[in-house]
Design an enzyme around this catalytic site. Structure first.
Site, PDB file in Angstrom:
ATOM      1  N   SER A  57      -1.052   6.158  -8.783  1.00 41.57           N
ATOM      2  CA  SER A  57      -0.863   7.156  -7.890  1.00 41.57           C
ATOM      3  C   SER A  57      -0.888   8.318  -8.172  1.00 41.57           C
ATOM      4  CB  SER A  57       1.024   6.384  -7.228  1.00 41.57           C
ATOM      5  OG  SER A  57       1.782   6.196  -8.195  1.00 41.57           O
ATOM      6  N   LYS A 124      -1.987  -2.325 -15.800  1.00 38.82           N
ATOM      7  CA  LYS A 124      -1.744  -2.959 -14.608  1.00 38.82           C
ATOM      8  C   LYS A 124      -3.369  -3.171 -14.006  1.00 38.82           C
ATOM      9  CE  LYS A 124       0.266  -1.411 -10.677  1.00 38.82           C
ATOM     10  NZ  LYS A 124      -0.917  -1.082  -9.964  1.00 38.82           N
ATOM     11  N   GLU A 193       1.549  -5.893  -2.797  1.00 38.16           N
ATOM     12  CA  GLU A 193       2.154  -4.334  -2.169  1.00 38.16           C
ATOM     13  C   GLU A 193       0.995  -4.599  -0.783  1.00 38.16           C
ATOM     14  OE1 GLU A 193       0.106  -1.098  -3.750  1.00 38.16           O
ATOM     15  OE2 GLU A 193       0.223   0.042  -2.116  1.00 38.16           O
TER      16      GLU A 193
HETATM   17  O1  KIV Z   1       0.208   3.140  -8.714  1.00 40.99           O
HETATM   18  C1  KIV Z   1       1.073   3.147  -8.399  1.00 40.99           C
HETATM   19  O2  KIV Z   1       1.997   3.626  -8.256  1.00 40.99           O
HETATM   20  C2  KIV Z   1       1.047   1.485  -7.682  1.00 40.99           C
HETATM   21  C3  KIV Z   1       2.410   1.401  -7.127  1.00 40.99           C
HETATM   22  C4  KIV Z   1       2.452   2.096  -5.947  1.00 40.99           C
HETATM   23  C5  KIV Z   1       2.757   0.086  -7.225  1.00 40.99           C
HETATM   24  O3  KIV Z   1       0.115   0.675  -7.743  1.00 40.99           O
END
Ligand code: KIV
Length: 276
Positions: A57, A124, A193
């Site tokens: 993000s 992640k 999400e």
């Molecule tokens: O990129 C990010 O900040 C995310 C969150 C919104 C879970 O994947």
């Protein structure tokens, strides 16, 4: 020697994967936030956040892009190593950006960089059953993995927008199966999400690893939000699940502490933040 251990505050044991699992078992909600620099990392850590994500993000809130697609591994490393310096207790997860895990070898090389150069404790990645082989390969090398299901922002151009996922029964069933397959492949956390509450609850019940939600309802094991959204910094139309915790305070630390408290006492998310 071991100065980093001496500097730690002994009253606040650092969070690790075992801590997160036991929080799920005890039913203690896990409070998570994103952060992108050392100063904010220190602040969210001080506020009691259990897990901090250096999310891609950052492509939107730091770099000003419309999507997360342009973010690179080097971008995440730069921000992750900065965030790590600000953390004392929280567990640090770093995002694997778009196209950085297209095959097991590439995924391993990039995950190693995120851990060695970015000081991340877990990586992640987005995707369902298609990522099982990647997750297996990372897990076989003891790389902790968070598997991101539901709305996958890296696939925004394929999905046709940032939309709620899993409303149709077939799609919901597939997501449930994917969560189980990813846990079996070695994922340590599932992140969900933008899915209906009911699906959040079903995934939470189907896997034994913690399920962290963003717009996935109150029944999951923890919540995550983008830091700049809860601090009212992000401008424009907000997703339904966002709550501005700066309302009623002029202190970002207080706002983060209020967010953590609201996750812990389950007053966030309220019905107005949820999807059906
Ligand atoms: O990129 C990010 O900040 C995310 C969150 C919104 C879970 O994947």
């Amino acid at each position: 020697m071991y100065t980093q251990l001496q500097q730690r505050d002994a009253s606040r044991n650092p969070v690790n994967v075992a801590t997160l699992r036991s929080m799920k078992e005890r039913g203690e909600p896990i409070a998570c936030l994103t952060a992108y620099d050392a100063s904010y990392a220190q602040l969210v850590d001080q506020a009691g956040t259990d897990l901090v994500l250096v999310g891609d993000s950052l492509g939107m809130v730091i770099q000003g892009h419309d999507t997360t697609v342009p973010v690179t591994v080097n971008d995440i490393i730069y921000h992750s190593r900065s965030v790590r310096r600000g953390l004392g207790r929280a567990f640090l997860v770093a995002d694997m950006p778009f196209m950085s895990y297209t095959n097991p070898g590439q995924a391993l090389d990039n995950a190693v960089r995120l851990m060695q150069e970015g000081a991340a404790m877990m990586v992640k990645l987005e995707g369902g059953a298609g990522q099982v082989k990647i997750v297996e390969h990372l897990a076989a090398h003891d790389i902790p993995v968070c598997a991101h299901l539901g709305l996958r922002p890296q696939s925004v151009h394929k999905l046709g927008g940032f939309r709620v996922q899993g409303r149709e029964q077939a799609q919901a069933e597939r997501m449930l199966e994917d969560a189980v397959a990813l846990e079996q492949a070695g994922a340590d956390i599932v992140l969900l999400e933008c899915v209906p509450n009911e699906l959040g609850a079903a995934v939470r019940g189907a896997v034994s690893v913690p399920v962290i939600g963003i717009g996935a309802g109150p029944a999951v094991d923890g919540q995550i939000l983008v830091l700049y959204d809860i601090l009212g910094i992000t401008q424009g139309r907000m997703p339904r699940f966002v709550r501005n915790f700066m309302a009623g305070t002029d202190s970002p630390l207080e706002a983060c502490a209020r967010y953590v408290a609201a996750v812990k006492d389950r007053s966030y998310p309220a019905p107005e933040h949820c999807f059906s």
